[in-house]
Write a protein that holds these residues in place. Structure first.
Motif, mmCIF file in Angstrom:
data_model
loop_
_atom_site.group_PDB
_atom_site.id
_atom_site.type_symbol
_atom_site.label_atom_id
_atom_site.label_comp_id
_atom_site.label_asym_id
_atom_site.label_seq_id
_atom_site.Cartn_x
_atom_site.Cartn_y
_atom_site.Cartn_z
ATOM 1 N N VAL A 5 0.864 -1.181 0.000
ATOM 2 C CA VAL A 5 0.000 0.000 0.000
ATOM 3 C C VAL A 5 0.897 1.226 0.000
ATOM 4 O O VAL A 5 1.796 1.339 0.838
ATOM 5 C CB VAL A 5 -0.922 0.009 1.231
ATOM 6 C CG1 VAL A 5 -1.798 1.267 1.231
ATOM 7 C CG2 VAL A 5 -1.795 -1.234 1.243
ATOM 8 N N VAL A 6 0.686 2.111 -0.969
ATOM 9 C CA VAL A 6 1.573 3.274 -1.087
ATOM 10 C C VAL A 6 0.767 4.549 -1.326
ATOM 11 O O VAL A 6 -0.346 4.509 -1.828
ATOM 12 C CB VAL A 6 2.569 3.141 -2.267
ATOM 13 C CG1 VAL A 6 3.488 1.968 -2.050
ATOM 14 C CG2 VAL A 6 1.842 3.020 -3.600
ATOM 15 N N VAL A 7 1.365 5.666 -0.965
ATOM 16 C CA VAL A 7 0.843 6.965 -1.383
ATOM 17 C C VAL A 7 1.737 7.421 -2.527
ATOM 18 O O VAL A 7 2.966 7.399 -2.407
ATOM 19 C CB VAL A 7 0.862 7.977 -0.227
ATOM 20 C CG1 VAL A 7 0.560 9.381 -0.743
ATOM 21 C CG2 VAL A 7 -0.161 7.577 0.830
ATOM 22 N N ASP A 64 -12.087 9.488 -3.929
ATOM 23 C CA ASP A 64 -10.685 9.312 -4.332
ATOM 24 C C ASP A 64 -10.246 10.425 -5.275
ATOM 25 O O ASP A 64 -9.123 10.912 -5.193
ATOM 26 C CB ASP A 64 -10.493 7.953 -5.020
ATOM 27 C CG ASP A 64 -10.415 6.825 -4.010
ATOM 28 O OD1 ASP A 64 -9.708 7.001 -3.014
ATOM 29 O OD2 ASP A 64 -11.058 5.793 -4.219
ATOM 30 N N LYS A 116 -2.073 13.656 -4.904
ATOM 31 C CA LYS A 116 -1.605 12.310 -4.550
ATOM 32 C C LYS A 116 -2.808 11.408 -4.324
ATOM 33 O O LYS A 116 -3.934 11.882 -4.200
ATOM 34 C CB LYS A 116 -0.784 12.348 -3.253
ATOM 35 C CG LYS A 116 0.415 13.251 -3.300
ATOM 36 C CD LYS A 116 1.170 13.209 -1.985
ATOM 37 C CE LYS A 116 2.266 14.259 -1.962
ATOM 38 N NZ LYS A 116 1.752 15.623 -1.788
ATOM 39 N N SER A 117 -2.549 10.113 -4.258
ATOM 40 C CA SER A 117 -3.590 9.192 -3.838
ATOM 41 C C SER A 117 -2.938 7.969 -3.220
ATOM 42 O O SER A 117 -1.732 7.789 -3.345
ATOM 43 C CB SER A 117 -4.474 8.776 -5.010
ATOM 44 O OG SER A 117 -5.612 8.084 -4.520
ATOM 45 N N TRP A 118 -3.725 7.161 -2.548
ATOM 46 C CA TRP A 118 -3.173 5.917 -2.000
ATOM 47 C C TRP A 118 -3.575 4.766 -2.916
ATOM 48 O O TRP A 118 -4.657 4.760 -3.475
ATOM 49 C CB TRP A 118 -3.620 5.686 -0.563
ATOM 50 C CG TRP A 118 -5.099 5.507 -0.359
ATOM 51 C CD1 TRP A 118 -6.037 6.491 -0.257
ATOM 52 C CD2 TRP A 118 -5.809 4.266 -0.225
ATOM 53 N NE1 TRP A 118 -7.282 5.943 -0.081
ATOM 54 C CE2 TRP A 118 -7.174 4.589 -0.052
ATOM 55 C CE3 TRP A 118 -5.425 2.925 -0.234
ATOM 56 C CZ2 TRP A 118 -8.156 3.605 0.115
ATOM 57 C CZ3 TRP A 118 -6.401 1.952 -0.070
ATOM 58 C CH2 TRP A 118 -7.750 2.304 0.104
ATOM 59 N N PHE A 119 -2.663 3.848 -3.086
ATOM 60 C CA PHE A 119 -2.885 2.735 -4.012
ATOM 61 C C PHE A 119 -2.476 1.412 -3.381
ATOM 62 O O PHE A 119 -1.515 1.367 -2.616
ATOM 63 C CB PHE A 119 -2.035 2.902 -5.281
ATOM 64 C CG PHE A 119 -2.344 4.165 -6.053
ATOM 65 C CD1 PHE A 119 -3.380 4.206 -6.967
ATOM 66 C CD2 PHE A 119 -1.587 5.310 -5.849
ATOM 67 C CE1 PHE A 119 -3.669 5.364 -7.671
ATOM 68 C CE2 PHE A 119 -1.864 6.481 -6.558
ATOM 69 C CZ PHE A 119 -2.904 6.507 -7.467
#
Lengths: 421, 167
Positions: free
Chosen positions: A23-25, A140, A149-152
């Motif tokens: 899980v990353v930003v 989102d 940015k977003s988290w993925f």
């Protein structure tokens, strides 16, 4: 570290070396909403409470699904979106400019190696340009608009190899319908798909957009192609930023590998009410059709309109059948006009819509009656998609659509082989 | 005070429509109001059974169906500490994380309705006091822990204004 394209792009944008399931930003290069989703994006954006949007060149809203607005409710939504974009000095593409995906492609605001998020399920279309592009929800999108940015969750990747050479009358759409009809959706859902093979190499960049757009119907997170000469040429010509092509490592890990030889493929048709109900045209030839639609983010580009006009040149649309052509953008509309395609189509009896999503959004410009059959070049045929749950939608290429419009029933475009050089 | 599990008749593939009927999809309802309608079409007075800190327990692919953020918001507003399921629908998962509804992954075959549960979030162990068995919970990624500590991504952003420390 052996990485897929998605893993590399997410590593590059998050500053960490990532692998699937992490899980990353990550930084987002471009984000956008359309007129069905932007109202909720605006509400969520205001809830987050930041002062400004993250970047005025890297975001936009597009009015494309119901344009010009067919009713008061949607007019109010359009007004809300226009007010928001003017308040934040944000880029807006207004009614009649075209489908979000197409106008963004033409704007040159995205390029190889980017991460793009769009509040529209067919956002994965940009994958044809070696972009990790994903459809996301409205919250989102608001997050991306507020922060850049977003988290993925880093997806697993499925490799699809398309070998062989397409016969005349068979196109990118047929290839994708064939793929969708033959892969297990459970194996492609939420995954990144990488497309390879001679067939992709031979395709024009516009045809590749068809492939990546339709990849959404595999429930894929994104449908990415490696950048080749054509991609780089395209990017150099149109992109406002330097392309950063990304290729997978030779020994990258794929959760699934599919290989298709499409040399013998017939034109493909998807039957109501699921795009996965795919068959050879021979199986549905002769099915009576009331309305034919050519357009959408899947097949509303210049070469699609060209194929239709070649087939329809000097012919007439069958009596009682409506042929509705919706160019995907104003540029395409004007180009098709200059090249004489629209004159041919109108002469044959076609209705030309203003650029946008056209009847595919189900709100206007060709809503079906109970029991009617439509043949469409778009990418969805679920019940009610074109505004009536009691109507039936068949999907296929613009060539099949054009042949069908002439016959008034599903017809094989290979009958017009000589026109398809 | 002890906390309990809540299960519904359906185990796998519980849809967002089942969690919260479609008529509550518009933004005119407050979260507290939405919470009173959770599972109202399939269960009797579900929201009255749930006490602050309880758990909702399901099988696989929880939250599938239409992508409606209200389903996650409404479940959170019932006061549940977490949902525990074998797996989640991807879009629901995102909506829940954004809204701050804690989702845990774990084997759920041996948890019945109204079993007394206790969670050690540090050690990732779920205790079923009624059955005397423990389960290992899939550890939550670091970023997710930070989001949850703030009450979801939206609350996190309200607090910090950006993801600065996470990139």
């Amino acid at each position: 570290m052996r990485q897929t394209i998605a893993e590399k792009i997410l590593s590059d944008h998050s500053g960490n070396t990532v692998k699937s399931e992490d899980v990353v930003v990550a930084n987002v290069d471009f984000c956008f909403g359309q007129d069905i989703t932007s109202s909720e994006i605006i509400d969520s954006f205001r809830k987050i409470g930041v002062k400004d949007i993250f970047n005025k060149e890297r975001s936009c809203m597009v009015l494309d699904h119901s344009c010009p607005s067919p009713n008061i409710e949607l007019s109010e939504v359009h007004k809300k979106i226009r007010n928001f974009t003017s308040e934040y000095d944000m880029k807006i593409f207004s009614s009649g400019e075209g489908v979000s995906h197409q106008v963004i492609i033409e704007s040159g605001n995205i390029t190889c190696g980017d991460i793009v998020v769009g509040a529209d399920s067919h956002s994965c279309i940009f994958g044809a340009l070696n972009v990790m592009a994903m459809g996301v929800g409205t919250t989102d999108l608001a997050i991306a608009l507020a922060t850049g940015k977003s988290w993925f969750i880093v997806p697993e990747t499925v490799k699809v190899i398309l070998d062989g050479q397409l016969s005349k009358g068979v196109f990118a759409k047929d290839v994708m319908l064939h793929v969708i009809g033959n892969v297990d959706k459970a194996c492609t859902a939420s995954r990144a798909i990488e497309f390879y093979g001679d067939v992709i190499g031979e395709m024009s960049v516009d045809a590749r957009f068809t492939v990546s757009s339709v990849a959404a119907e595999m429930d894929a997170k994104c449908g990415i192609m490696p950048a080749d000469k054509k991609t780089i040429q395209w990017a150099k010509k149109y992109s406002v930023r330097e392309p950063r092509p990304v290729e997978a490592d030779p020994d990258a890990h794929y959760s699934e590998i599919y290989e298709f030889d499409v040399s013998e493929l017939s034109p493909q048709v998807s039957r109501p009410h699921d795009i996965r109900e795919v068959c050879d045209i021979e199986d549905v030839e002769g099915t009576e059709i009331d309305q034919v639609c050519i357009g959408s983010c899947a097949n509303g580009r210049l070469e699609d309109i060209e194929v239709a006009s070649r087939i329809l040149k000097g012919k007439k649309v069958a009596p009682g059948v409506k042929l509705i052509v919706t160019p995907a953008s104003r540029k395409i509309y004007v180009d098709a006009m200059k090249k004489g395609y629209l004159e041919v189509l109108v002469g044959a009896g076609a209705i030309i819509n203003n650029p946008g999503c056209g009847p595919c959004s189900g709100t206007h410009q060709g809503v079906l009656a109970d029991g009617e059959n439509a043949f469409s070049t778009s990418n969805k045929n679920s019940k009610g998609r074109m505004g009536n749950v009691n109507a039936n939608i068949y999907l296929g290429s613009p060539a099949v659509a054009a042949a069908t419009a002439i016959a008034g029933k599903i017809a094989d475009p290979r009958e017009y082989k000589r026109r398809l050089t | 005070m002890p906390n309990f599990s809540h299960r519904v008749r359906k185990q796998n593939d519980i849809t967002t429509d089942c969690i919260l009927p479609e008529k509550y999809k518009f933004n005119t309802w407050t979260e507290k109001e939405l919470a009173q309608h959770v599972f109202e079409n399939t269960e009797e007075a579900f929201h009255e059974k749930v006490k602050e800190g309880d758990f909702f327990v399901a099988g696989a692919n929880f939250g599938c169906g239409p992508s409606r953020e209200q389903a996650a918001l409404a479940l959170k507003a019932t006061g549940l500490r977490a949902v525990i399921a074998k797996s989640y629908d991807r879009i629901f998962y995102r909506n829940a994380v954004n809204a701050g509804l804690c989702l845990l992954e774990c084997e759920t075959n041996y948890i019945d309705d109204m079993d007394e549960l206790d969670l050690d979030a540090e050690k990732n162990i779920l205790f079923n006091r009624s059955k005397g068995v423990n389960f290992e919970v899939k550890p939550m990624p670091v970023i997710m822990r930070k989001f949850m500590a703030s009450g979801g991504v939206i609350e996190y952003l309200k607090q910090y204004g950006d993801f600065e420390d996470l990139v």
